[in-house]
Design a protein around this motif. Structure first.
Motif, mmCIF file in Angstrom:
data_model
loop_
_atom_site.group_PDB
_atom_site.id
_atom_site.type_symbol
_atom_site.label_atom_id
_atom_site.label_comp_id
_atom_site.label_asym_id
_atom_site.label_seq_id
_atom_site.Cartn_x
_atom_site.Cartn_y
_atom_site.Cartn_z
ATOM 1 N N SER A 1 34.326 -12.460 -6.469
ATOM 2 C CA SER A 1 33.358 -13.504 -6.794
ATOM 3 C C SER A 1 33.510 -13.973 -8.236
ATOM 4 N N GLU B 1 29.698 -7.881 -6.862
ATOM 5 C CA GLU B 1 29.011 -9.151 -7.110
ATOM 6 C C GLU B 1 27.846 -8.906 -8.061
ATOM 7 N N GLU C 1 37.634 -9.574 -0.918
ATOM 8 C CA GLU C 1 36.503 -10.410 -1.330
ATOM 9 C C GLU C 1 36.233 -10.217 -2.825
ATOM 10 N N ASN D 1 33.869 -10.154 -14.298
ATOM 11 C CA ASN D 1 32.423 -10.166 -14.017
ATOM 12 C C ASN D 1 31.628 -9.257 -14.952
ATOM 13 N N LYS E 1 41.091 -14.450 -7.634
ATOM 14 C CA LYS E 1 39.972 -15.393 -7.611
ATOM 15 C C LYS E 1 40.428 -16.802 -7.249
ATOM 16 N N ASN F 1 26.536 -16.423 -7.912
ATOM 17 C CA ASN F 1 27.960 -16.145 -7.692
ATOM 18 C C ASN F 1 28.551 -17.057 -6.623
ATOM 19 N N GLN F 2 29.853 -17.279 -6.749
ATOM 20 C CA GLN F 2 30.600 -18.023 -5.748
ATOM 21 C C GLN F 2 31.749 -17.157 -5.255
ATOM 22 N N SER F 3 32.041 -17.261 -3.960
ATOM 23 C CA SER F 3 33.133 -16.483 -3.383
ATOM 24 C C SER F 3 34.470 -16.916 -3.972
ATOM 25 N N SER F 4 35.246 -15.947 -4.460
ATOM 26 C CA SER F 4 36.570 -16.210 -5.029
ATOM 27 C C SER F 4 37.510 -15.105 -4.579
#
Length: 203
Positions: free
Chosen positions: A149, A59, A147, A170, A126, A74-77
């Motif tokens: 993001s 992240e 997990e 990222n 994602k 950040n958003q969870s993806s």
């Protein structure tokens, strides 16, 4: 026939007893050495052999203004991973996974039967949190959610020429995201599980 005296017999028995005690003493010493001296090292090596890691992207760090307001976060993806050796029914798994991810069944089957320890499904990269829950609900053997993001800019295009943006991996591509990419990039993480020699997950 020469008779053996009782004294000689007792001596021989005593020698056998002493020899046996010495052998058992050596064995006990060796066991104690392995358990108490080498134990931690052997356990660590065994865990490394048995453990498997399901990776997920790091992240990125947040970008704040001088007042602490978040300009980039950040958003969870979540991302879908498959451990081919753990898939018990490749055909059924491919059909159900393809339907959930809206992808070609043959392509899903190709990923699921690939000769690899872990396979990341590109079409399952994602995805939304809701979609991840849907796939988890299918309870497919060998299918995991890692997990991940996605970069999120709360104010949309505001200051986009200064902030720049990050790519699907990222990585910083423009602006502050690129200039401070090293500082903003995190360390890759993973979800760990233990498996046997055939890749089957241990409880």
């Amino acid at each position: 026939m020469k008779r053996v005296s009782s004294v000689t017999v007792r001596k021989r028995l005593a020698l056998i007893l002493v020899g046996g005690l010495m052998i058992f003493g050596i064995i006990d010493f060796r066991l104690a050495y392995v358990q108490f001296i080498m134990g931690n090292g052997l356990t660590s090596e065994a865990k490394e052999l048995w453990s498997r890691n399901i990776p997920f992207e790091p992240e990125r760090g947040k970008i704040l203004d001088r007042n602490g307001v978040e300009l980039a976060t950040n958003q969870s993806s979540p991302t879908v991973f498959v451990v081919p050796r753990q898939v018990k029914d490749p055909t059924a798994t491919a059909e159900r996974l393809a339907a959930s991810l809206n992808m070609n069944v043959e392509k899903a089957y190709e990923y699921i039967t690939k000769v690899a320890s872990i396979v990341r499904i590109p079409e399952g990269r994602k995805i939304s949190y809701e979609k991840a829950q849907e796939i988890e609900g299918l309870k497919l053997n060998g299918v995991y959610i890692g997990e991940d993001s996605t970069r999120y800019y709360p104010y949309g295009s505001y200051l986009s020429h200064v902030l720049g943006f990050a790519g699907i991996d990222n990585q910083g591509l423009m602006g502050l995201e690129l200039s401070y990419d090293k500082e903003l990039s995190g360390d890759k993480g993973y979800v760990q599980y233990y498996s046997d020699a055939k890749g089957q997950k241990n409880a």
